[in-house]
Design an enzyme around this catalytic site. Structure first.
Site, PDB file in Angstrom:
ATOM      1  N   HIS A 278      -6.098 -11.343  -8.004  1.00 32.42           N
ATOM      2  CA  HIS A 278      -6.386 -10.305  -7.013  1.00 32.42           C
ATOM      3  C   HIS A 278      -7.878  -9.991  -6.920  1.00 32.42           C
ATOM      4  CE1 HIS A 278      -5.636  -7.150  -4.203  1.00 32.42           C
ATOM      5  NE2 HIS A 278      -6.244  -6.274  -4.968  1.00 32.42           N
TER       6      HIS A 278
ATOM      7  N   HIS B 113     -16.119  -3.191  -4.372  1.00 37.30           N
ATOM      8  CA  HIS B 113     -15.592  -3.878  -5.552  1.00 37.30           C
ATOM      9  C   HIS B 113     -16.564  -4.883  -6.155  1.00 37.30           C
ATOM     10  CE1 HIS B 113     -11.971  -1.903  -4.378  1.00 37.30           C
ATOM     11  NE2 HIS B 113     -11.796  -2.641  -3.315  1.00 37.30           N
TER      12      HIS B 113
ATOM     13  N   TYR C 291       0.824  -1.213   0.000  1.00 38.86           N
ATOM     14  CA  TYR C 291       0.000   0.000   0.000  1.00 38.86           C
ATOM     15  C   TYR C 291       0.861   1.267   0.000  1.00 38.86           C
ATOM     16  CZ  TYR C 291      -4.138  -2.827   0.355  1.00 38.86           C
ATOM     17  OH  TYR C 291      -5.120  -3.731   0.072  1.00 38.86           O
TER      18      TYR C 291
ATOM     19  N   HIS D 195      -8.418  -8.243  -2.671  1.00 35.89           N
ATOM     20  CA  HIS D 195      -9.047  -7.024  -3.157  1.00 35.89           C
ATOM     21  C   HIS D 195     -10.155  -6.507  -2.234  1.00 35.89           C
ATOM     22  CE1 HIS D 195      -9.487  -3.941  -6.047  1.00 35.89           C
ATOM     23  NE2 HIS D 195     -10.587  -4.357  -6.624  1.00 35.89           N
ATOM     24  N   VAL D 196     -11.112  -7.356  -1.879  1.00 31.76           N
ATOM     25  CA  VAL D 196     -12.179  -6.943  -0.977  1.00 31.76           C
ATOM     26  C   VAL D 196     -11.701  -7.178   0.459  1.00 31.76           C
ATOM     27  CG1 VAL D 196     -14.564  -7.292  -0.309  1.00 31.76           C
ATOM     28  CG2 VAL D 196     -13.870  -7.630  -2.697  1.00 31.76           C
TER      29      VAL D 196
ATOM     30  N   ASN E  72      -4.094  -4.284  -7.443  1.00 31.79           N
ATOM     31  CA  ASN E  72      -4.206  -2.935  -7.986  1.00 31.79           C
ATOM     32  C   ASN E  72      -3.253  -1.956  -7.313  1.00 31.79           C
ATOM     33  OD1 ASN E  72      -6.272  -3.539  -5.876  1.00 31.79           O
ATOM     34  ND2 ASN E  72      -6.554  -1.321  -5.928  1.00 31.79           N
TER      35      ASN E  72
END
Lengths: 610, 610
Positions: free
Chosen positions: A424, A434, A304, A461-462, A339
C-alpha cells in the site's frame, strides 16, 4: 515543431524503442494527445519565464552551464550505459511501438525529413534540460467529480432484488497457481445456502462446492451472513459459470481461469488503488473493466468506510461490496490492505486492526505458507505476485519478514519470469502527501527487491500517479555510503496508483524539484494495466480517467430478470475512450533500452553534443 | 603522564563537569582503571604504528592536517557551542564529580601542577585526533563464562519445595502512577489459590487481592497454571510484604512502592537487556541487584527459549521464570518485548507472535489507554516511561503509532521531568551486529523524540554496550536534506544495553571508524543504572560485569524453611565490585556541558590550538 517535439517528449521519451519482432500491442487513437502537449508546453513556459513573456525558443536553452557539468558527473557516477544507450534511440524505430503505430499522427511525423528528426531530438533534450530533471511532472488537469461518496440510495449500491439475494459478490484466486477461486458473498436476511453451483456452460451447473458462513459485530453494527466458498480443481484457461443463492433469489456470474503457469503465457492485469465509492471511483472501475484486464491487482484502501462513524462504518463496507461487485464478481481481485483497512477506533472500543476487512476479503494465504491473510503470494500465468502488508510487522525477525525471505526463494523465474510486488505505502514517492512514509519498509525490503530483481512494485496510498526509474537506495546507511538513490539495473520500477478516486480527493502537491528517482507523475484519477506479452516483454499503461460528464446514474440497467442468465458487468459511465497517459515497455532483461536509463541516456547525449 | 592522560581520556572526557552544588553520587573505587588504560594505550599503539615500534609521543600527533580542516568545518556546520563549551571544561571542577571524588588516584592527579594539567589536556585532545573520532571504542576484554545456558538441574533453576509451591514469581507496575503492582506466579501441580495476601509488616498480611489463573499449550508443551493478580490502592513510598500459595507451600516476598509522582523525586532504575539464562546472565542480574536499583527497565529478549525446539521452548520459559525471580519477585520489572519473544515457528505450527511471552508477562497497558500489552507507558516517581514494541506495527496509522502520538501529549514534564523510552532494536547502533535494523522505527519516531525532548532511549538487541551523543537524523530524506545525523540538543541520548549475557555471546565487531554519532562503545557484559537525583540531574552508569570466577553454584542457599520469613534475593555470584565503565551526568536542560557537545568541544579546542 515545438508542439510536435513537445508532444513526443511528453510521452514517447518514456517509451523505449522495441525490437523489430515485438508484438503490436493494444494501440488506441490518441485523441487527447494534442491537448496534453499544450499542457506540457504551458507548464514549461511558466517555469522558464515566470510572468515575463519571452520568445519560445529561449526557454529551451540550458539556463545554467554549471548545471550541465553537475549532471554529467552523475552520468559518470552511475547513470550511464553510453554506447548502447545512444544506439537505442533511433527515431526510425519509433513506429514499431504498438500504441504509436496505431496513431495516424504519429506515422505522419515519422515520414518527416532528417532535419525534422534532428529538430525534434534537440527539443526533447533541451526541454529536459530546462526542467532540470529527466522526470516528467504532468500538469494535465482533468475535470473531476466532487470528492464525495455516492449517496447510499444511488442505484450503484442497489441491493439485488429477491429475498436474501446474494450481494457483494467477489472472487479472488484460491490457490497458489490459479486452479481455484474463493467466491464470497453476503446474504442479508438469513444464512441461506453456502453452495456454489458451477459449470462450463451458462445455466448448466454440473458441479457444486460447499463454503462456510459467518457474521460479526462492529460496535453496534451487525454484519450480514458472509459466505466464503473455495472452488478448486478447476481447469486452466477456461470460462466457468457459477450460481449462488436460493430459488428465485439466486444470481449467476462467470469467471475465467488463467492459463497454466508458463513463462511465455500472456496475461493482462489491471491495477487499482485507493478506490473508495465516489463518482470518480465509479469512473475508474468502469474504465478498468473496459480494458479487458483479466485480474485486478488491488493495492489497498477499498471502501473508505473508516471515514464514517459507529454503525455507518459497517454500512459503507456493505455498500462498497455492492459497488465493486460489477467487476469483482467476474475478475479475481488480488487484495492487499491499506491504512483505511486498519480501523483503529478507541472511541468506540474497536481497536483490533483490519477487523472488517479480514471478515470480508479472504485471501489464499495458506497456499503460500503465510501465517496471515495480509501477506501472501499467488502465481498466475507467467507472473509471481507477492502481496505485502504495509501496516503489519515487517522488520527483521517478524513473521512477514521471515515469510518473504522464504517466498522469494520459491520464485522460479523459469516458470514465472514476471515478479510483481504489491503493497500500500509506496517506497518511492515524491508527492508531499505521505512523503517518506514508505521509508520504513524500504529500509527492510529494498535490498531483497534488488537481489531478486523484482520487475515492478505497485503501491497506492498517495492519491496521484507516479512512476520511478529503476533506482535503489540500498547503499545508504546512517554513517557512510551513498546518500541518495542511484540508478540500479537490478531495482524494480516503483509505480504508485493511489488515484482510484476516493472521497479524500487528489494529492495535488508534488515536491519541487522533481527528484531524480521520479520518472513521471501526475495528479489525476486513473488505473493501470500491465499486459504481459511473453517472458521478456510487457506493455504497461497508466490510464487517466475520461472526461465524461457526471454519470447518468438513472440509466442503471435492471438487474432482476425472470429469465436467468449470467449477469453482465454493468457500465454506468458513458466511457468515451481510455487515455493512455503513461506507457512503458518493460524489458525483463533490463537492457539499456529499459526505463531506468533514460536519464543517463539524455545526459550522455547532452554531454556529447555540448 | 601518557598513562594518566589516557586514563582520564578513557573515562573522564565523557563526564561533563558538574555545578558546585551537585550531589556526590555513588562513587566506588576504580580498581580496574589502570588495566583499562593499558588496554586503550595498547589499542592506540596498534592503530598508529602498526607493527613498527615508534616513540610513544608520535602517535599522539595529528597524522594528517587535512583531517583537522575537515573536522573544523564540521564544527561550523553544527557541532559547535564554542564559548560555553570551552568554559565548561575546567579541570579544577573535576573533583566535584561524585564518582571521581571517591577515587584516591583521581584526587591525587588534581593536586598536580598547571603544567601537568596542560599536558593532560593536550594528550586528551590529541589522542582524540589520533583516533579520528571523539567517540570511544573501548577494547577492554573481560574473561567471560562460556555462552551456554546453565543446565536445567542447576540450583539456579531450582523448583521451590512443597506441593504446588508458587514459582516464577515476578511483579510489574500495575497502574499508570505506581500505586499498584501485578503479581504473577506459576503453580505446577494444580491451579491452587489465586489470592495474594499482603500487608505492611512481615508475616502480617491484613489485605487480600484475588487474581486470575490460566494455562495454555505451545506445540506439545502444556504450561503450568499461570496466576496474575492486580494489587492496587497501595500507599506510595511503602514497603509491602506479600504471601502467595497455600499452606506449607506458600512463599513470602516484598516490594516497595515508589514515591508519589513528583518532579524532584529521586529514583534509581536498573536497565537490563537480552538477559538469557547463562552464567553471564546470572552475573548481570546479581550485579544489578547489588546496585540498589528499585525498578528494572527491561529492554527485551528475556529467556532465549526460542533457541530450543518443541517441548523445550516452554521448559526454558519456565526455567527463566525461576531464574529471574531472585530479582523480579521484589523489584518491579518494566517489560518490553524483543525478537526472541516473537517465536514464529512454522515447523511446529506455532505462528502467532509473542504467545509464550504474552501469557506470562502481563503489563498495565490499559492504564495508559494502549490496545496492546506490547506498548504502554507508566509513570514512576519523577519519570515517565514509554515502552515501545519493535516487532509490532509502528508506522503511521497503526495502533502503536496512534497511541504514542497521544501518549506523548499526555507527558507532563512539570510532574515527570524525565522522559524515558524503552525499545528492543536500537535506533542508533554502530556494531556490525544488527546494524541499521532500527532504521525503520527511527524513520517513524525520531522526529517525535526530538520534538518532545525525550531524555534517553534505552534499547537492547545488540550484545554489547553503546551510548550515542545527542544527535538526530530527522533532516534526512530520500531526495534532499542532511545526509547523516547531526548534533541536536533536542535529541535523546541513545543507549544500547543488549549485553545482559545470553547464550548467543557478545557482538564483538564494531564498525570502523566509529561513526560520529557514537560516544562510547564496548563489547562486555553488563547492565546500567539511571539514578535520578532531582528534576534536572541524574547520574547514569553502565556497569561492566566483574571478573569473578565461575559461579560456585553448589553454594545455593536452601529456599525451604519451616519458619516462614520473606525470602531474600539470593546471590550465587561472589561479587567483588561493580566496575563503572561508562558514567554520564544527564542534565535535563541540555546545556553545553551535556554529553552531546563533547565532540564539538574537542574540535573547537583543536581549532584554537592549531
Amino acid at each position: 515543431m515545438g508542439i510536435n517535439g513537445q508532444q513526443l517528449w511528453g510521452e514517447s521519451m518514456i517509451i523505449p524503442p522495441l525490437p523489430p519482432n515485438f508484438g503490436r500491442g493494444v494501440g488506441r487513437p490518441s485523441k487527447t494527445r494534442r491537448r496534453e502537449s499544450d499542457e506540457v508546453i504551458n507548464k514549461q513556459k511558466k517555469r522558464s519565464r515566470g510572468k515575463q513573456p519571452m520568445p519560445e525558443i529561449q526557454f529551451l536553452l540550458p539556463p545554467d552551464s554549471n548545471w550541465l557539468d553537475l549532471h554529467q558527473e552523475e552520468v559518470q557516477d552511475g547513470w550511464s550505459q553510453p554506447s548502447t544507450a545512444i544506439s537505442s534511440i533511433q527515431i526510425s524505430q519509433f513506429p514499431s511501438h504498438g500504441a504509436a503505430a496505431a496513431s495516424p499522427t504519429w506515422q505522419h511525423k515519422n515520414k518527416g525529413s532528417m532535419l525534422v528528426q534532428l529538430l525534434f531530438f534537440s527539443s526533447v533534450l533541451l526541454s529536459c534540460i530546462s526542467n532540470g530533471s529527466a522526470g516528467v511532472t504532468s500538469t494535465f488537469v482533468r475535470n473531476e467529480w466532487p470528492s464525495v461518496d455516492i449517496p447510499l440510495d444511488n442505484e450503484v449500491f442497489a441491493v439485488p432484488k429477491g429475498y436474501n439475494a446474494p450481494q457483494q459478490v467477489h472472487i479472488t484466486q484460491g490457490d497458489y497457481d490459479g486452479k481455484a477461486v474463493i467466491i464470497s458473498w453476503v446474504t442479508a436476511d438469513e444464512e441461506g445456502s453456502n453452495k456454489v453451483r458451477y459449470g462450463l456452460s451458462e445455466g448448466k451447473y454440473e458441479f457444486t462446492a460447499e463454503g462456510t458462513v459467518q457474521n460479526y459485530t462492529f460496535y453496534n453494527y451487525k454484519s450480514g451472513y458472509i459466505h466464503q466458498c473455495l472452488v478448486d480443481g478447476l481447469q486452466y484457461d477456461t470460462k466457468y459459470f457459477y450460481e449462488i443463492g436460493d430459488g428465485d433469489s439466486s444470481r449467476r456470474f462467470w469467471f475465467r481461469t488463467p492459463s497454466p503457469i508458463d513463462p511465455d503465457a500472456p496475461y493482462k492485469f489491471g491495477i487499482i488503488g485507493d478506490l473508495g465509492q465516489t463518482y470518480n471511483s465509479l469512473s475508474t472501475i468502469e474504465h478498468c473493466m473496459q480494458t479487458g484486464a483479466e485480474t485486478i491487482l488491488f493495492v489497498g484502501d477499498l471502501s473508505y468506510a473508516d471515514r464514517y462513524k459507529y454503525h455507518d462504518v459497517g454500512v459503507r463496507w456493505d455498500s462498497w461490496g455492492r459497488f465493486a461487485e460489477r467487476s469483482a464478481a467476474y475478475q479475481p481481485w488480488i487484495w492487499s490492505a491499506g491504512n483505511h483497512e486498519i480501523e483503529y477506533f478507541p472511541y468506540m472500543g474497536e481497536v483490533i486492526p483490519f477487523r472488517n476487512y479480514l471478515h470480508r476479503y479472504p485471501t489464499p494465504y495458506l497456499a503460500s505458507e503465510s501465517s496471515s491473510p495480509l501477506w501472501y503470494a499467488v502465481r498466475r500465468a507467467s507472473a509471481h505476485i507477492i502481496v505485502l502488508s504495509s501496516y503489519s510487522p515487517f522488520v527483521k525477525y517478524t513473521p512477514q519478514w521471515k515469510w518473504l525471505e522464504q517466498e522469494l526463494k520459491r520464485v522460479d523465474r523459469k516458470k514465472t519470469p514476471w515478479l510483481i510486488v504489491l503493497m500500500h505505502a509506496p517506497m518511492y514517492n515524491s508527492n508531499d502527501a505521505h512523503f517518506m512514509e514508505g521509508e520504513s519498509m524500504r529500509a527492510v525490503f529494498e535490498s531483497w527487491f534488488c537481489r531478486y530483481k523484482v520487475d515492478v512494485v505497485f503501491a497506492g496510498h498517495v492519491h496521484a500517479y507516479e512512476r520511478s526509474y529503476r533506482i535503489s537506495n540500498i547503499r545508504y546507511n546512517v554513517s557512510s555510503g551513498a546518500s541518495y538513490p542511484v540508478p540500479d539495473k537490478s531495482a524494480p520500477v516503483y509505480i504508485t496508483v493511489g488515484d482510484g478516486g476516493n472521497q479524500e480527493g487528489l494529492a495535488l502537491r508534488f515536491r519541487d524539484p522533481q527528484p531524480d528517482y521520479s520518472a513521471f507523475r501526475e495528479a489525476s484519477y486513473g488505473h493501470s494495466t500491465l499486459e504481459i506479452k511473453n517472458k521478456t516483454h510487457a506493455l504497461y499503461h497508466w490510464n487517466r480517467n475520461d472526461d465524461g460528464k457526471r454519470v447518468p446514474t438513472d440509466s442503471f440497467g435492471n438487474q432482476s430478470s425472470k429469465k436467468k442468465t449470467e449477469e453482465k458487468p454493468s457500465s454506468l459511465c458513458p466511457i468515451q475512450f481510455t487515455t493512455e497517459s503513461d506507457i512503458v515497455n518493460l524489458h525483463r532483461n533490463r537492457r539499456s533500452a529499459d526505463v531506468a536509463h533514460h536519464k543517463s541516456l539524455l545526459f550522455r547525449l547532452v554531454g556529447i553534443s555540448s
